[in-house]
Design a protein around this motif. Structure first.
Motif, PDB file in Angstrom:
ATOM      1  N   VAL A 112     -71.078  54.561  -1.526  1.00 39.47           N
ATOM      2  CA  VAL A 112     -71.130  53.267  -0.843  1.00 39.47           C
ATOM      3  C   VAL A 112     -70.951  53.479   0.656  1.00 39.47           C
ATOM      4  N   ASP A 113     -71.794  52.852   1.447  1.00 41.42           N
ATOM      5  CA  ASP A 113     -71.741  52.979   2.906  1.00 41.42           C
ATOM      6  C   ASP A 113     -70.486  52.272   3.422  1.00 41.42           C
ATOM      7  N   ALA A 114     -69.491  53.062   3.844  1.00 41.65           N
ATOM      8  CA  ALA A 114     -68.196  52.514   4.245  1.00 41.65           C
ATOM      9  C   ALA A 114     -67.732  53.164   5.540  1.00 41.65           C
ATOM     10  N   ALA A 115     -67.957  52.482   6.645  1.00 41.32           N
ATOM     11  CA  ALA A 115     -67.454  52.953   7.935  1.00 41.32           C
ATOM     12  C   ALA A 115     -65.955  52.684   7.998  1.00 41.32           C
ATOM     13  N   TYR A 116     -65.247  53.562   8.706  1.00 35.38           N
ATOM     14  CA  TYR A 116     -63.779  53.460   8.741  1.00 35.38           C
ATOM     15  C   TYR A 116     -63.267  53.932  10.086  1.00 35.38           C
ATOM     16  N   GLU A 117     -62.357  53.154  10.649  1.00 37.11           N
ATOM     17  CA  GLU A 117     -61.747  53.530  11.918  1.00 37.11           C
ATOM     18  C   GLU A 117     -60.381  54.139  11.641  1.00 37.11           C
ATOM     19  N   SER A 118     -60.242  55.446  11.839  1.00 35.71           N
ATOM     20  CA  SER A 118     -58.987  56.134  11.548  1.00 35.71           C
ATOM     21  C   SER A 118     -57.920  55.865  12.595  1.00 35.71           C
ATOM     22  N   GLU A 119     -58.319  55.300  13.725  1.00 36.48           N
ATOM     23  CA  GLU A 119     -57.371  54.892  14.747  1.00 36.48           C
ATOM     24  C   GLU A 119     -57.462  53.384  14.938  1.00 36.48           C
ATOM     25  N   LEU A 126     -62.950  45.781  16.330  1.00 35.27           N
ATOM     26  CA  LEU A 126     -63.374  45.811  14.925  1.00 35.27           C
ATOM     27  C   LEU A 126     -64.320  44.653  14.624  1.00 35.27           C
ATOM     28  N   ALA A 127     -63.961  43.463  15.082  1.00 35.21           N
ATOM     29  CA  ALA A 127     -64.807  42.299  14.844  1.00 35.21           C
ATOM     30  C   ALA A 127     -66.173  42.482  15.487  1.00 35.21           C
ATOM     31  N   ALA A 128     -66.202  43.020  16.714  1.00 33.47           N
ATOM     32  CA  ALA A 128     -67.463  43.242  17.408  1.00 33.47           C
ATOM     33  C   ALA A 128     -68.309  44.279  16.679  1.00 33.47           C
ATOM     34  N   LEU A 129     -67.670  45.328  16.145  1.00 28.91           N
ATOM     35  CA  LEU A 129     -68.400  46.353  15.397  1.00 28.91           C
ATOM     36  C   LEU A 129     -68.987  45.781  14.118  1.00 28.91           C
ATOM     37  N   SER A 130     -68.236  44.931  13.440  1.00 24.53           N
ATOM     38  CA  SER A 130     -68.747  44.262  12.244  1.00 24.53           C
ATOM     39  C   SER A 130     -70.008  43.475  12.575  1.00 24.53           C
ATOM     40  N   ALA A 131     -69.974  42.750  13.692  1.00 24.70           N
ATOM     41  CA  ALA A 131     -71.133  41.938  14.083  1.00 24.70           C
ATOM     42  C   ALA A 131     -72.308  42.803  14.518  1.00 24.70           C
ATOM     43  N   ARG A 132     -72.020  43.837  15.292  1.00 31.99           N
ATOM     44  CA  ARG A 132     -73.092  44.683  15.839  1.00 31.99           C
ATOM     45  C   ARG A 132     -73.833  45.431  14.735  1.00 31.99           C
ATOM     46  N   GLU A 133     -73.092  45.951  13.756  1.00 35.94           N
ATOM     47  CA  GLU A 133     -73.703  46.754  12.697  1.00 35.94           C
ATOM     48  C   GLU A 133     -73.930  45.972  11.409  1.00 35.94           C
ATOM     49  N   ARG A 134     -73.599  44.685  11.424  1.00 35.07           N
ATOM     50  CA  ARG A 134     -73.741  43.831  10.246  1.00 35.07           C
ATOM     51  C   ARG A 134     -73.081  44.464   9.020  1.00 35.07           C
ATOM     52  N   ARG A 135     -71.797  44.686   9.178  1.00 33.49           N
ATOM     53  CA  ARG A 135     -70.991  45.248   8.104  1.00 33.49           C
ATOM     54  C   ARG A 135     -69.953  44.226   7.640  1.00 33.49           C
ATOM     55  N   VAL A 136     -69.678  44.231   6.352  1.00 34.57           N
ATOM     56  CA  VAL A 136     -68.629  43.382   5.799  1.00 34.57           C
ATOM     57  C   VAL A 136     -67.283  44.017   6.132  1.00 34.57           C
ATOM     58  N   LEU A 137     -66.472  43.296   6.878  1.00 29.99           N
ATOM     59  CA  LEU A 137     -65.180  43.812   7.307  1.00 29.99           C
ATOM     60  C   LEU A 137     -64.159  43.617   6.189  1.00 29.99           C
ATOM     61  N   LEU A 138     -63.572  44.704   5.715  1.00 27.75           N
ATOM     62  CA  LEU A 138     -62.537  44.660   4.684  1.00 27.75           C
ATOM     63  C   LEU A 138     -61.184  44.865   5.338  1.00 27.75           C
ATOM     64  N   SER A 139     -60.243  43.998   5.001  1.00 29.70           N
ATOM     65  CA  SER A 139     -58.928  44.082   5.636  1.00 29.70           C
ATOM     66  C   SER A 139     -57.899  43.319   4.817  1.00 29.70           C
ATOM     67  N   ARG A 140     -56.628  43.686   5.006  1.00 27.38           N
ATOM     68  CA  ARG A 140     -55.516  42.897   4.473  1.00 27.38           C
ATOM     69  C   ARG A 140     -54.862  42.076   5.588  1.00 27.38           C
TER      70      ARG A 140
END
Length: 247
Positions: A112-119, A126-140
């Motif tokens: 599964v294509d899952a980008a991850y920010e280790s820092e 994060l929100a801008a990256l979600s919008a730019r790459e059209r990724r579903v942002l997963l978070s708690r």
């Protein structure tokens, strides 16, 4: 608020987000004073429910959008997101925040294509990256999921990696293609001959293993080492429950 009073029927699945005084039996409405001008979406968020987790919204039995402005006496039903959830507009890809590293690696293990920010790059980035790459942002982080910039998002309901994985796979039903992504960087894996990767192997690994794969992006080398049985168990369980091919 001193405006119109409305009545809420909030699905039990959403009770963890709301104050205790609003956690009634699903057939027993709770009363709420509104300001008469805010949208239903704003009202839902004011209760603590991220809009990413709100599904169908019914006002006196009729479906409405988050733009609806509640009026006095209305009964509003707030349902959870229907599963599996379809995200239109782009291939299904994920972005995980800094606290979900184990989940990111397990999703990648399943292809599964899952980008991850280790820092911790911060919520705005994060929100801008979600919008730019059209990724579903997963978070708690509920506050992060309330940011308007995100393209799409989902709350991860558990703090246990096994349950987190089951939650995401059950909610989005992504196609599973295990052993095709680098768990370190998310790049695609390709078969690699031993001679081609020999310089990256310890002597013991060279003697013991003959089948290798290499990431096309970071060039990390993979083989069926000591941890492979544990990884195989994760893959087999996910494939058994959610489909795909384990081999």
């Amino acid at each position: 608020m001193n405006g119109p009073e409305i009545h809420l029927l909030i699905a039990p699945e959403l009770h963890l987000f709301i104050p205790a005084e609003h956690r009634h039996h699903p057939q027993t409405p709770t009363s709420l004073l509104t300001d008469g001008t805010s949208t239903l979406g704003h009202t839902i968020e004011s209760l603590g429910i991220p809009l990413t987790e709100a599904g169908r919204l019914l006002v006196d039995g009729e479906e409405v959008t988050v733009a609806h402005i509640p009026r006095a006496g209305e009964t509003v039903g707030i349902h959870p997101v229907q599963r599996p959830q379809h995200i239109p507009g782009a291939p299904l890809r994920f972005l995980l925040d800094v606290h979900l590293g184990t989940l990111a690696r397990r999703l990648r293990l399943l292809g599964v294509d899952a980008a991850y920010e280790s820092e911790d790059i911060g919520d705005p980035a994060l929100a801008a990256l979600s919008a730019r790459e059209r990724r579903v942002l997963l978070s708690r982080d509920r506050g992060l999921l309330r940011r308007r910039e995100i393209w799409a998002g989902a709350y991860v309901y558990s703090d246990r990696p096994d349950d987190q994985l089951r939650d995401v796979l059950g909610r989005f039903a992504p196609p599973l293609t295990p052993w095709t992504r680098c768990t370190a960087c998310n790049g695609p894996l390709r078969e690699a001959g031993k001679d081609a990767v020999r310089a990256q192997l310890r002597q013991g690994t060279q003697r013991t293993y003959d089948v290798f794969a290499q990431c096309a992006e970071c060039e990390r080398v993979y083989w069926r080492g000591a941890h492979h049985a544990r990884l195989e168990a994760i893959v087999a369980e996910a494939v058994r429950e959610f489909g795909g091919t384990a081999a």
